[in-house]
Write a protein that holds these residues in place. Structure first.
Motif, PDB file in Angstrom:
ATOM      1  N   SER A   5       0.846  -1.186   0.000  1.00  0.00           N
ATOM      2  CA  SER A   5       0.000   0.000   0.000  1.00  0.00           C
ATOM      3  C   SER A   5       0.882   1.236   0.000  1.00  0.00           C
ATOM      4  O   SER A   5       1.802   1.360   0.821  1.00  0.00           O
ATOM      5  CB  SER A   5      -0.897   0.004   1.243  1.00  0.00           C
ATOM      6  OG  SER A   5      -1.576   1.242   1.376  1.00  0.00           O
ATOM      7  N   LEU A  65      -0.737  -0.916  -4.573  1.00  0.00           N
ATOM      8  CA  LEU A  65      -1.984  -0.162  -4.598  1.00  0.00           C
ATOM      9  C   LEU A  65      -1.723   1.228  -4.054  1.00  0.00           C
ATOM     10  O   LEU A  65      -1.195   1.383  -2.950  1.00  0.00           O
ATOM     11  CB  LEU A  65      -3.056  -0.866  -3.761  1.00  0.00           C
ATOM     12  CG  LEU A  65      -3.367  -2.286  -4.247  1.00  0.00           C
ATOM     13  CD1 LEU A  65      -2.754  -3.302  -3.289  1.00  0.00           C
ATOM     14  CD2 LEU A  65      -4.866  -2.504  -4.355  1.00  0.00           C
ATOM     15  N   CYS A 227      -5.868   3.307  -7.034  1.00  0.00           N
ATOM     16  CA  CYS A 227      -7.117   3.437  -6.275  1.00  0.00           C
ATOM     17  C   CYS A 227      -7.451   4.926  -6.207  1.00  0.00           C
ATOM     18  O   CYS A 227      -7.365   5.560  -5.141  1.00  0.00           O
ATOM     19  CB  CYS A 227      -6.951   2.843  -4.893  1.00  0.00           C
ATOM     20  SG  CYS A 227      -6.523   1.090  -4.883  1.00  0.00           S
ATOM     21  N   LEU A 246     -12.067  -5.040  -5.536  1.00  0.00           N
ATOM     22  CA  LEU A 246     -10.653  -5.395  -5.448  1.00  0.00           C
ATOM     23  C   LEU A 246     -10.465  -6.875  -5.170  1.00  0.00           C
ATOM     24  O   LEU A 246      -9.537  -7.491  -5.705  1.00  0.00           O
ATOM     25  CB  LEU A 246      -9.971  -4.554  -4.371  1.00  0.00           C
ATOM     26  CG  LEU A 246      -9.681  -3.111  -4.747  1.00  0.00           C
ATOM     27  CD1 LEU A 246      -9.150  -2.347  -3.535  1.00  0.00           C
ATOM     28  CD2 LEU A 246      -8.679  -3.023  -5.889  1.00  0.00           C
TER      29      LEU A 246
END
Length: 252
Positions: A5, A65, A227, A246
């Motif tokens: 992330s 992401l 995203c 997702l």
């Protein structure tokens, strides 16, 4: 599959950015210098590149992401550092082939695919060591919302184009692949709260099927997901529309 992330939009940290599932996800966050935007992004993308390269060398397929598409530059640099000469399949409602000279808005998030093709907007980008990818090894999927300079560039370039529904394994560039999916490629009626909603897009099911056709080639070395939604919405919660999308898209 390692999940990374990167809670940033350009050089801005997004404290409310969260991924809508409970599985293990590693966060890439850096203390960025008090400097210009390009230098700050270079530090962030350098960190992403290092993590991606480590994962690929270890035989894993990283999924990154993030809150924008620019982080895909760090992902691409990481793939290259791991010794992989990858082509790119880029799902996006937009072209992402602006330059800072042609953009009327001056928004840096509109340039990453053009950077992969060799455009270098600032010397700070050089620290990534990102190598140019030949246009014929870049594929833009959808790209329904193009500014005139983007349309002119694509018409004159060798960048491949495909509609989501038409994309088949035989259309893809040869060799290993970096797969990038900006979730705004899906019609905004199905994915609420996007930063740059673009009407008239394909369904979520159609995008998922097309993405899976790419993954099923077994040639994807890394996955990048933009995203690009507003991070302060209920849809981020587990069980919400984003979580379901997702989970299906990434087969989690």
């Amino acid at each position: 599959m390692t999940m990374l992330s990167v809670p940033y939009h350009l050089d801005e940290y997004l404290p409310d950015f969260r991924l809508p599932w409970r599985g293990h996800t590693e966060t890439v966050a850096e203390e960025l210098p008090d400097s210009d935007m390009w230098s700050r992004m270079a530090v962030l993308h350098e960190a992403v590149a290092g993590r991606v390269a480590d994962e690929i060398r270890a035989g894993r397929t990283p999924t990154v992401l993030s809150g924008d598409c620019m982080v895909a530059l760090g992902t691409a640099a990481g793939v290259q550092r791991a010794g992989v000469d990858a082509a790119v399949v880029w799902f996006d409602a937009h072209g992402d082939v602006q330059t800072m000279e042609t953009s009327t808005s001056g928004y840096a998030g509109g340039i990453p695919l053009r950077v992969l093709a060799g455009y270098r907007p600032d010397p700070a980008m050089d620290r990534l060591g990102l190598r140019t990818i030949a246009e014929e090894r870049l594929m833009l999927v959808d790209g329904r919302d193009l500014d005139p300079p983007e349309a002119e560039y694509l018409d004159a370039s060798e960048v491949r184009r495909s509609a989501v529904a038409d994309l088949g394994a035989g259309d893809l560039p040869e060799g290993p692949l970096l797969l990038h999916v900006d979730l705004d490629v899906i019609d905004p009626d199905e994915v609420p709260g996007m930063l740059f909603p673009t009407p008239g897009g394909p369904s979520g099911d159609a995008v998922v099927e097309a993405v899976h056709r790419v993954l099923d080639t077994g040639r994807v070395e890394a996955v990048s997901v933009g995203c690009t939604w507003r991070p302060d919405r209920d849809e981020d919660l587990p069980g919400g529309v984003r979580a379901k999308l997702l989970a299906v898209l990434l087969r989690r």
